[in-house]
Design an enzyme around this catalytic site. Sequence first.
Site, short mmCIF file in Angstrom:
data_model
loop_
_atom_site.label_atom_id
_atom_site.label_comp_id
_atom_site.label_asym_id
_atom_site.label_seq_id
_atom_site.Cartn_x
_atom_site.Cartn_y
_atom_site.Cartn_z
N ASN A 14 29.06 22.53 35.72
CA ASN A 14 30.17 23.45 35.91
C ASN A 14 30.23 24.33 34.67
OD1 ASN A 14 32.72 24.67 36.32
ND2 ASN A 14 33.75 22.96 35.30
N GLY A 15 30.29 25.65 34.88
CA GLY A 15 30.36 26.55 33.72
C GLY A 15 29.19 27.51 33.71
N TRP A 20 30.98 26.80 43.12
CA TRP A 20 31.51 28.16 43.18
C TRP A 20 30.47 29.00 42.46
CZ3 TRP A 20 33.07 31.98 39.67
CH2 TRP A 20 33.80 33.04 40.23
N CYS A 76 33.31 25.12 39.98
CA CYS A 76 32.50 23.98 40.43
C CYS A 76 33.16 22.66 40.04
CB CYS A 76 31.09 23.96 39.85
SG CYS A 76 30.18 25.48 40.11
N ARG A 110 37.83 23.39 43.45
CA ARG A 110 37.13 24.07 42.36
C ARG A 110 36.01 24.99 42.86
NH1 ARG A 110 38.52 21.57 37.68
NH2 ARG A 110 36.85 22.62 36.59
N LYS A 124 48.40 38.68 46.93
CA LYS A 124 48.46 37.63 47.94
C LYS A 124 47.81 38.11 49.24
CE LYS A 124 49.46 34.78 46.46
NZ LYS A 124 49.85 34.06 45.27
N HIS A 179 52.52 59.90 40.34
CA HIS A 179 51.57 60.17 39.26
C HIS A 179 50.12 59.93 39.68
CE1 HIS A 179 54.79 60.87 36.43
NE2 HIS A 179 55.37 59.74 36.82
N GLU A 192 52.20 41.19 43.00
CA GLU A 192 51.93 39.86 43.54
C GLU A 192 51.76 39.90 45.06
OE1 GLU A 192 51.02 37.06 42.89
OE2 GLU A 192 51.89 35.61 44.26
N LYS A 232 40.48 27.28 43.51
CA LYS A 232 41.85 27.05 43.04
C LYS A 232 41.92 27.07 41.52
CE LYS A 232 46.15 26.01 43.69
NZ LYS A 232 46.97 27.17 44.07
N GLU A 234 43.85 38.59 48.77
CA GLU A 234 43.03 37.38 48.60
C GLU A 234 42.97 36.54 49.87
OE1 GLU A 234 44.20 34.43 45.67
OE2 GLU A 234 46.31 34.65 46.15
O1 M6R Z 1 45.99 28.03 37.57
P1 M6R Z 1 46.39 29.37 37.05
O2 M6R Z 1 47.83 29.66 37.24
O3 M6R Z 1 45.97 29.58 35.62
O4 M6R Z 1 45.57 30.41 37.93
C1 M6R Z 1 45.61 31.78 37.68
C2 M6R Z 1 45.02 32.54 38.83
O5 M6R Z 1 43.68 32.20 39.00
C3 M6R Z 1 45.77 32.30 40.14
O6 M6R Z 1 47.12 32.59 40.02
C4 M6R Z 1 45.16 33.16 41.26
O7 M6R Z 1 45.39 34.50 41.00
C5 M6R Z 1 45.69 32.74 42.62
N1 M6R Z 1 44.62 32.71 43.55
C6 M6R Z 1 46.71 33.66 43.17
O8 M6R Z 1 47.21 33.25 44.40
#
Ligand code: M6R
Length: 615
Positions: free
Chosen positions: A104-105, A79, A2, A27, A488, A507, A484, A610, A491
């Site tokens: 926020n929180g 959020w 948020c 946020r 990607k 395994h 990764e 983000k 998400e």
């Molecule tokens: O800002 P940060 O690097 O600490 O964020 C960590 C993760 O929240 C961030 O990398 C998240 O996994 C992304 N959405 C990946 O694309």
Amino acid sequence: MCGVVAIVGKEKASTLVIEGLKKLEYRGYDSAGIASLNNGLIQSIKLEGKLENLVNEFNLLTKEKVYNDTSIALGHTRWATHGNVNIKNAHPIISENKVAVVHNGIIENYLELKEKLLSEKFNFKSETDTEVIPNLFIKYIRDGNNFLESGRLVLKDIKGAFAFIAMCTDYPNQLFVSRNSSPLAIGLGENSNFVGSDAQSMNHLTDRIVYLEDGDHAILTLNKVKIYDKNFNLTNRKIINIKAEIGFITKGGYKHFMEKEIHEQPSVIPQTISSFAVGKKSLKIDVDKLGFTDKGSLLICAAGTSFYAAMVGKYWIEQIANIPVTVDLASEYRYRKPCIFGQKSILVISQSGESLDTLMALRYAKELGLRTSAVINVEGSTIDREVDYSLHTRVGPEIGVASTKSFTSQLVVLYLIAITLGKRFNDIKQDVIEKHLKFINMLPRAIAKMLELENKIISIAQIIKNSNSVIFLGRGFLYPLALEGALKLKELSYIHAEGFAAGEMKHGPIALIENDIPVVMFLVSDGYEDKAISNLQEAYSRGAKIILISDKECIKKSEFANLKILIPEFNNEFKSLLSPILMSIPAQLLAYHVAKERGTDVDQPRNLAKSVTVE
Ligand code: M6R
């Protein structure tokens, strides 16, 4: 997560609060709302969905004079944590038309507080944890406390990580604000003052910023800001001059920020490189500041994509510097009673510098006596301010939720850390360092060449876009990249995706292989490629559709693969070492194009934000 922002003392405060919210949408973007005081009454607009819904409604209501834009207002972009995404749960949360709060929180003890308040006949209209705050304010104001005193009593009651702003009809010229673990900054103006989740949310209003510290609370009026510490003592916090606005952040002709951020890697990675390498000769990373004064083991903590960067870092540091590295998920670290034997320092990695999991891991490590350093993109962020030594990636703002250029830049810094440590502790000779640096300096050009694969990747996206599940495989340096690549894709496109170390398939995960399931493998010849190719063959024999992104040698050995993408030739002995950086490009492009094909919201995927400032 948020975002919160508020203004006191400036005409058209609501319009300016909305401008601030636009910069905070990273946020959270489930719903948004504003409230202001008009002739002693609270007026408010809240809407589900993106901020633009609120903007449209606000424009309409102000035009029709249903909503009056006065000089005190607060706003929120959400959020969701507690309570579904709907107007009822959108902030500002207003109690008895008297107190409005944006938060926020998470208030961790809200159930207990709510129960008590309900027994005292207080009303709850939302399912949020936040609603205890305005109700508690009302309770204490009714008991005869002023706004500041009431806020302090609220702070004594609530537990958790939070940043909130409160406004009350009885105190029409004041804002009460407080923070604990969640970020909050105050902006100082002329006959007006501001508060927001970050400095950028106020950079259209002022360049004078004060960051609140944990446990701080403050009262803002138009001509005064009084800050108190956690012991309620009046305190002064440093005023920081933030850089003038860098101009409006645009997509630069691209359809999405993510697309732009992928494509700008060749031009921003040189900024990362030049921050830590002096040409092709030497490095400027301070080993002592890293807290690595004698050879022990290093701990790296991070979350999400930054965690995968940490995994690659472990492989590099162990191989190049011969130093043992422990990599931990930030969200796990402080809860598992870690053993710090042999560790003197922790390195955290965070693009935003605000991930609460990472911040908490950092603080915990500090309590354990470790020296702290961080690889960070956002300068001035909470982690940046709290850490002993910051290594800034300097790739500029990353707006798309998906980490792209920040991942590759984190990798570059980790690689340079590995060489630095290798020089000090593994006797790497100057000529070898120069070779490493030569190839690091060639990276931007190599990344640009990788970007030329885009059309081929688009054709793979066509194949993957209708799949229910995709498997990513990698070995060695490319194992973290498989993780990764899967993160990607899931998400952004909402397709189920998993990454595995290729050798692990047999395994268990091989049970997932069924006819036509896409298996994407990133591979470069590293002397062990035959093992990886056997793993791929095992998946192929069971009906998987094999998509191999690789070099000439490996492709030649993998005739069976259904689709082969030949990467540009990088004829150097560091090809395998640097492969996680280079192979990030097809991984990013693939996720981007699959998402685009499926029509998902590439820059703001569902349920994400983000900056993740809740645990
Ligand atoms: O800002 P940060 O690097 O600490 O964020 C960590 C993760 O929240 C961030 O990398 C998240 O996994 C992304 N959405 C990946 O694309």
